[in-house]
Write a protein that holds these residues in place. Structure first.
Motif, PDB file in Angstrom:
ATOM      1  N   ALA A  38     -13.625  58.219  -7.217  1.00  0.00           N
ATOM      2  CA  ALA A  38     -14.942  58.714  -6.798  1.00  0.00           C
ATOM      3  C   ALA A  38     -14.780  59.779  -5.715  1.00  0.00           C
ATOM      4  CB  ALA A  38     -15.802  57.566  -6.283  1.00  0.00           C
ATOM      5  N   LEU A  39     -13.880  59.544  -4.783  1.00  0.00           N
ATOM      6  CA  LEU A  39     -13.649  60.507  -3.716  1.00  0.00           C
ATOM      7  C   LEU A  39     -13.099  61.816  -4.268  1.00  0.00           C
ATOM      8  CD1 LEU A  39     -13.865  60.794  -0.642  1.00  0.00           C
ATOM      9  CD2 LEU A  39     -11.478  60.082  -0.522  1.00  0.00           C
ATOM     10  N   THR A  40     -12.172  61.717  -5.196  1.00  0.00           N
ATOM     11  CA  THR A  40     -11.627  62.921  -5.835  1.00  0.00           C
ATOM     12  C   THR A  40     -12.730  63.691  -6.537  1.00  0.00           C
ATOM     13  OG1 THR A  40      -9.461  61.899  -6.123  1.00  0.00           O
ATOM     14  CG2 THR A  40      -9.973  63.758  -7.554  1.00  0.00           C
ATOM     15  N   TYR A  41     -13.590  62.983  -7.253  1.00  0.00           N
ATOM     16  CA  TYR A  41     -14.723  63.617  -7.937  1.00  0.00           C
ATOM     17  C   TYR A  41     -15.601  64.359  -6.926  1.00  0.00           C
ATOM     18  CZ  TYR A  41     -19.060  64.062 -10.598  1.00  0.00           C
ATOM     19  OH  TYR A  41     -20.193  64.542 -11.209  1.00  0.00           O
ATOM     20  N   LEU A  42     -15.925  63.711  -5.818  1.00  0.00           N
ATOM     21  CA  LEU A  42     -16.778  64.330  -4.801  1.00  0.00           C
ATOM     22  C   LEU A  42     -16.098  65.535  -4.154  1.00  0.00           C
ATOM     23  CD1 LEU A  42     -18.216  61.095  -3.182  1.00  0.00           C
ATOM     24  CD2 LEU A  42     -19.496  62.788  -4.494  1.00  0.00           C
ATOM     25  N   GLU A  43     -14.799  65.436  -3.938  1.00  0.00           N
ATOM     26  CA  GLU A  43     -14.053  66.548  -3.345  1.00  0.00           C
ATOM     27  C   GLU A  43     -14.077  67.775  -4.249  1.00  0.00           C
ATOM     28  OE1 GLU A  43     -10.674  64.168  -0.729  1.00  0.00           O
ATOM     29  OE2 GLU A  43     -10.273  64.645  -2.825  1.00  0.00           O
ATOM     30  N   GLU A  44     -14.080  67.555  -5.548  1.00  0.00           N
ATOM     31  CA  GLU A  44     -14.039  68.652  -6.512  1.00  0.00           C
ATOM     32  C   GLU A  44     -15.405  69.313  -6.719  1.00  0.00           C
ATOM     33  OE1 GLU A  44     -12.322  66.807  -9.933  1.00  0.00           O
ATOM     34  OE2 GLU A  44     -10.294  66.876  -9.101  1.00  0.00           O
ATOM     35  N   GLN A  45     -16.464  68.659  -6.273  1.00  0.00           N
ATOM     36  CA  GLN A  45     -17.805  69.210  -6.438  1.00  0.00           C
ATOM     37  C   GLN A  45     -18.067  70.271  -5.377  1.00  0.00           C
ATOM     38  OE1 GLN A  45     -19.660  68.182  -9.157  1.00  0.00           O
ATOM     39  NE2 GLN A  45     -17.706  67.181  -9.484  1.00  0.00           N
ATOM     40  N   LEU A  55     -22.003  51.339  -2.709  1.00  0.00           N
ATOM     41  CA  LEU A  55     -20.576  51.203  -2.453  1.00  0.00           C
ATOM     42  C   LEU A  55     -20.183  49.752  -2.231  1.00  0.00           C
ATOM     43  CD1 LEU A  55     -17.822  52.595  -1.716  1.00  0.00           C
ATOM     44  CD2 LEU A  55     -18.677  52.675   0.649  1.00  0.00           C
ATOM     45  N   ASP A  56     -19.197  49.302  -3.003  1.00  0.00           N
ATOM     46  CA  ASP A  56     -18.585  48.000  -2.790  1.00  0.00           C
ATOM     47  C   ASP A  56     -17.554  48.153  -1.671  1.00  0.00           C
ATOM     48  OD1 ASP A  56     -17.764  45.349  -3.110  1.00  0.00           O
ATOM     49  OD2 ASP A  56     -16.438  45.811  -4.788  1.00  0.00           O
ATOM     50  N   LEU A  57     -17.298  47.092  -0.923  1.00  0.00           N
ATOM     51  CA  LEU A  57     -16.296  47.160   0.147  1.00  0.00           C
ATOM     52  C   LEU A  57     -14.917  46.700  -0.311  1.00  0.00           C
ATOM     53  CD1 LEU A  57     -18.184  45.857   3.305  1.00  0.00           C
ATOM     54  CD2 LEU A  57     -17.642  48.216   2.682  1.00  0.00           C
ATOM     55  N   ASN A  58     -14.881  45.592  -1.037  1.00  0.00           N
ATOM     56  CA  ASN A  58     -13.607  44.975  -1.391  1.00  0.00           C
ATOM     57  C   ASN A  58     -13.127  45.454  -2.752  1.00  0.00           C
ATOM     58  OD1 ASN A  58     -13.628  43.380   0.984  1.00  0.00           O
ATOM     59  ND2 ASN A  58     -15.099  42.023   0.007  1.00  0.00           N
ATOM     60  N   MET A  59     -12.244  46.462  -2.692  1.00  0.00           N
ATOM     61  CA  MET A  59     -11.675  47.030  -3.907  1.00  0.00           C
ATOM     62  C   MET A  59     -10.186  47.263  -3.682  1.00  0.00           C
ATOM     63  SD  MET A  59     -14.567  49.854  -4.968  1.00  0.00           S
ATOM     64  CE  MET A  59     -14.800  50.502  -3.309  1.00  0.00           C
ATOM     65  N   PRO A  60      -9.402  47.201  -4.758  1.00  0.00           N
ATOM     66  CA  PRO A  60      -7.967  47.461  -4.611  1.00  0.00           C
ATOM     67  C   PRO A  60      -7.693  48.940  -4.335  1.00  0.00           C
ATOM     68  CG  PRO A  60      -8.525  47.147  -6.916  1.00  0.00           C
ATOM     69  CD  PRO A  60      -9.771  46.877  -6.124  1.00  0.00           C
ATOM     70  N   GLU A  61      -6.530  49.239  -3.894  1.00  0.00           N
ATOM     71  CA  GLU A  61      -6.057  50.594  -3.589  1.00  0.00           C
ATOM     72  C   GLU A  61      -6.815  51.211  -2.427  1.00  0.00           C
ATOM     73  OE1 GLU A  61      -5.510  53.129  -7.030  1.00  0.00           O
ATOM     74  OE2 GLU A  61      -5.266  51.329  -8.250  1.00  0.00           O
ATOM     75  N   MET A  62      -8.041  51.633  -2.640  1.00  0.00           N
ATOM     76  CA  MET A  62      -8.870  52.201  -1.577  1.00  0.00           C
ATOM     77  C   MET A  62     -10.131  51.362  -1.474  1.00  0.00           C
ATOM     78  SD  MET A  62     -10.685  55.978  -1.283  1.00  0.00           S
ATOM     79  CE  MET A  62      -9.476  56.871  -0.326  1.00  0.00           C
ATOM     80  N   ASN A  63     -10.327  50.724  -0.326  1.00  0.00           N
ATOM     81  CA  ASN A  63     -11.527  49.903  -0.172  1.00  0.00           C
ATOM     82  C   ASN A  63     -12.700  50.757   0.298  1.00  0.00           C
ATOM     83  OD1 ASN A  63     -11.476  50.128   2.702  1.00  0.00           O
ATOM     84  ND2 ASN A  63     -10.129  48.353   2.852  1.00  0.00           N
ATOM     85  N   GLY A  64     -13.839  50.137   0.449  1.00  0.00           N
ATOM     86  CA  GLY A  64     -15.039  50.864   0.838  1.00  0.00           C
ATOM     87  C   GLY A  64     -14.941  51.508   2.213  1.00  0.00           C
ATOM     88  N   TRP A  65     -14.269  50.839   3.141  1.00  0.00           N
ATOM     89  CA  TRP A  65     -14.104  51.410   4.483  1.00  0.00           C
ATOM     90  C   TRP A  65     -13.256  52.680   4.431  1.00  0.00           C
ATOM     91  CZ3 TRP A  65     -17.842  49.481   6.867  1.00  0.00           C
ATOM     92  CH2 TRP A  65     -18.149  48.122   6.828  1.00  0.00           C
ATOM     93  N   ASP A  66     -12.182  52.624   3.650  1.00  0.00           N
ATOM     94  CA  ASP A  66     -11.324  53.805   3.497  1.00  0.00           C
ATOM     95  C   ASP A  66     -12.123  54.949   2.873  1.00  0.00           C
ATOM     96  OD1 ASP A  66      -9.177  52.319   4.483  1.00  0.00           O
ATOM     97  OD2 ASP A  66      -8.485  51.773   2.464  1.00  0.00           O
ATOM     98  N   PHE A  67     -12.929  54.615   1.867  1.00  0.00           N
ATOM     99  CA  PHE A  67     -13.771  55.620   1.231  1.00  0.00           C
ATOM    100  C   PHE A  67     -14.689  56.273   2.261  1.00  0.00           C
ATOM    101  CE2 PHE A  67     -17.850  56.862  -0.513  1.00  0.00           C
ATOM    102  CZ  PHE A  67     -17.479  57.743  -1.521  1.00  0.00           C
ATOM    103  N   GLN A  72     -16.718  60.936   5.093  1.00  0.00           N
ATOM    104  CA  GLN A  72     -17.265  61.597   6.273  1.00  0.00           C
ATOM    105  C   GLN A  72     -16.580  62.933   6.556  1.00  0.00           C
ATOM    106  OE1 GLN A  72     -19.207  58.357   9.163  1.00  0.00           O
ATOM    107  NE2 GLN A  72     -17.014  58.542   9.419  1.00  0.00           N
ATOM    108  N   LYS A  73     -15.343  63.081   6.103  1.00  0.00           N
ATOM    109  CA  LYS A  73     -14.579  64.308   6.346  1.00  0.00           C
ATOM    110  C   LYS A  73     -14.930  65.429   5.365  1.00  0.00           C
ATOM    111  CE  LYS A  73     -10.624  61.641   7.957  1.00  0.00           C
ATOM    112  NZ  LYS A  73      -9.239  61.254   7.637  1.00  0.00           N
ATOM    113  N   LEU A  74     -15.574  65.084   4.266  1.00  0.00           N
ATOM    114  CA  LEU A  74     -15.911  66.091   3.263  1.00  0.00           C
ATOM    115  C   LEU A  74     -16.948  67.070   3.811  1.00  0.00           C
ATOM    116  CD1 LEU A  74     -16.228  63.980  -0.015  1.00  0.00           C
ATOM    117  CD2 LEU A  74     -14.272  65.294   0.793  1.00  0.00           C
ATOM    118  N   SER A  75     -16.890  68.294   3.333  1.00  0.00           N
ATOM    119  CA  SER A  75     -17.825  69.311   3.808  1.00  0.00           C
ATOM    120  C   SER A  75     -19.111  69.349   2.989  1.00  0.00           C
ATOM    121  CB  SER A  75     -17.155  70.687   3.791  1.00  0.00           C
ATOM    122  OG  SER A  75     -16.745  71.008   2.485  1.00  0.00           O
ATOM    123  N   VAL A  76     -19.239  68.497   1.979  1.00  0.00           N
ATOM    124  CA  VAL A  76     -20.451  68.464   1.165  1.00  0.00           C
ATOM    125  C   VAL A  76     -21.572  67.754   1.922  1.00  0.00           C
ATOM    126  CG1 VAL A  76     -19.199  68.478  -1.017  1.00  0.00           C
ATOM    127  CG2 VAL A  76     -19.854  66.294   0.002  1.00  0.00           C
TER     128      VAL A  76
END
Length: 125
Positions: A38-45, A55-67, A72-76
């Motif tokens: 999802a983050l990659t998709y948003l970065e490409e927009q 947003l779910d919080l508990n997810m493997p690889e990248m959790n909701g907090w990491d997301f 917040q760093k994206l310029s969109v």
């Protein structure tokens, strides 16, 4: 209204989509089972096209907090984020208030009164 849903549980995505669709017409859903995707998709927009993000919080690889940290760093333009979680940790609700983009914190499963609160805050019908 455009809704981005991020949850590693496909059943939760289906339930949320069905419940929201019953209360709000003219919806477009985009769903990801991976916060990283999802983050990659948003970065490409060029521009953020979503009105809200569930947003779910508990997810493997990248959790909701990491997301949220990376989002917040994206310029969109930032969407309003609503956390939808099965976490029982009361510290999570407090932590969610540290993020300006987070407009609500709800326990799973999604309920009609949660949807009503989101609709009212965005004046959507």
């Amino acid at each position: 209204m455009k809704v981005l849903m991020i949850d590693d549980n496909e059943l939760d995505l289906l339930i949320s989509r069905k419940l929201i669709s019953k209360q709000v017409s003219q919806l477009e859903f985009t769903e990801f089972t991976s916060a990283a995707q999802a983050l990659t998709y948003l970065e490409e927009q060029q521009e953020n096209e979503f009105d809200i993000i569930l947003l779910d919080l508990n997810m493997p690889e990248m959790n909701g907090w990491d997301f949220l940290e990376e989002y917040q760093k994206l310029s969109v333009h930032k969407s309003n984020v609503y956390i939808l979680t099965s976490s029982l940790d009361t510290r999570d609700k407090l932590r969610s208030k540290e993020y300006e983009v987070v407009k609500g914190y709800f326990d799973k499963p999604l309920k009609n009164n949660y949807i009503a609160e989101i609709i009212d805050s965005h004046q959507i019908h």
